[in-house]
Design a protein around this motif. Sequence first.
Motif, PDB file in Angstrom:
ATOM      1  N   THR A  25       0.871  -1.177   0.000  1.00 24.35           N
ATOM      2  CA  THR A  25       0.000   0.000   0.000  1.00 24.35           C
ATOM      3  C   THR A  25       0.901   1.218   0.000  1.00 24.35           C
ATOM      4  OG1 THR A  25      -1.703  -1.155   1.267  1.00 24.35           O
ATOM      5  CG2 THR A  25      -1.824   1.246   1.186  1.00 24.35           C
ATOM      6  N   ARG A  30       3.068   8.463  -4.750  1.00 24.73           N
ATOM      7  CA  ARG A  30       3.714   7.782  -5.859  1.00 24.73           C
ATOM      8  C   ARG A  30       2.977   6.480  -6.153  1.00 24.73           C
ATOM      9  NH1 ARG A  30       8.267  10.283  -7.130  1.00 24.73           N
ATOM     10  NH2 ARG A  30       9.301  11.617  -5.577  1.00 24.73           N
ATOM     11  N   THR A  31       3.406   5.808  -7.190  1.00 24.62           N
ATOM     12  CA  THR A  31       2.760   4.550  -7.540  1.00 24.62           C
ATOM     13  C   THR A  31       3.693   3.379  -7.251  1.00 24.62           C
ATOM     14  OG1 THR A  31       3.588   4.591  -9.814  1.00 24.62           O
ATOM     15  CG2 THR A  31       1.492   5.720  -9.382  1.00 24.62           C
ATOM     16  N   PHE A  32       3.101   2.204  -7.196  1.00 28.55           N
ATOM     17  CA  PHE A  32       3.847   0.983  -6.915  1.00 28.55           C
ATOM     18  C   PHE A  32       4.984   0.794  -7.909  1.00 28.55           C
ATOM     19  CE2 PHE A  32       4.573  -3.105  -5.193  1.00 28.55           C
ATOM     20  CZ  PHE A  32       4.708  -4.016  -6.242  1.00 28.55           C
ATOM     21  N   THR A  33       4.761   1.179  -9.153  1.00 30.89           N
ATOM     22  CA  THR A  33       5.755   0.976 -10.203  1.00 30.89           C
ATOM     23  C   THR A  33       7.015   1.816 -10.020  1.00 30.89           C
ATOM     24  OG1 THR A  33       4.661   2.624 -11.584  1.00 30.89           O
ATOM     25  CG2 THR A  33       4.010   0.338 -11.909  1.00 30.89           C
ATOM     26  N   GLU A  34       6.988   2.756  -9.089  1.00 28.85           N
ATOM     27  CA  GLU A  34       8.152   3.595  -8.828  1.00 28.85           C
ATOM     28  C   GLU A  34       9.046   3.042  -7.730  1.00 28.85           C
ATOM     29  OE1 GLU A  34       5.327   7.235  -8.709  1.00 28.85           O
ATOM     30  OE2 GLU A  34       7.300   8.042  -9.193  1.00 28.85           O
ATOM     31  N   TRP A  56      12.644  -1.129 -10.055  1.00 27.90           N
ATOM     32  CA  TRP A  56      11.359  -0.633 -10.550  1.00 27.90           C
ATOM     33  C   TRP A  56      11.331  -0.487 -12.065  1.00 27.90           C
ATOM     34  CZ3 TRP A  56      11.671   3.836 -13.314  1.00 27.90           C
ATOM     35  CH2 TRP A  56      12.767   4.665 -13.076  1.00 27.90           C
ATOM     36  N   ASN A  77       2.320  -5.526 -11.054  1.00 24.81           N
ATOM     37  CA  ASN A  77       2.071  -4.098 -10.851  1.00 24.81           C
ATOM     38  C   ASN A  77       0.580  -3.783 -10.769  1.00 24.81           C
ATOM     39  OD1 ASN A  77       4.793  -3.357 -10.788  1.00 24.81           O
ATOM     40  ND2 ASN A  77       4.885  -3.104 -13.010  1.00 24.81           N
ATOM     41  N   SER A  80      -0.261  -4.399  -7.230  1.00 27.71           N
ATOM     42  CA  SER A  80       0.686  -3.831  -6.256  1.00 27.71           C
ATOM     43  C   SER A  80       1.202  -4.922  -5.327  1.00 27.71           C
ATOM     44  CB  SER A  80       0.026  -2.715  -5.426  1.00 27.71           C
ATOM     45  OG  SER A  80      -0.347  -1.638  -6.251  1.00 27.71           O
TER      46      SER A  80
END
Length: 128
Positions: A25, A30-34, A56, A77, A80
């Motif tokens: 979480t 930012r996003t999980f992909t970062e 990443w 992704n 997550s």
Amino acid sequence: QVQLVESGGGLVQAGASLRLSCAATINSGRTFTEYSMGWFRQAPGKEREFVTGIHWSDNSPRYADSVKDRFAMVRDNAKSAVYLQMNNLKSEDTAVYYCVSDRWATTSTRGAAGWNYWGQGTQVTVSS
């Protein structure tokens, strides 16, 4: 900013398989992909040990020599989440397994201090 929750640990016999899951979480905007993701483990009386990590920017995990060809990390992704498929488990794989994350870690970041976010850990016990 990043919460990690592992699941899937347990007690198995040598030679068996287990699949660990880690749900992330992200509360930083930012996003999980970062985020780079990885797994560490800690056996009783030993320091935390790098198991695998994935940067990443790519989808190519790197593994510790001790688990290469037996463990496989997968990143999803869309969910997550990351998973650690562990095959042909050995007694020396017994440890608490931690999911880790960091914005700047790379697959060469093998030290625990290089990963900022940690899950609570899940116990894996392999009986011989």
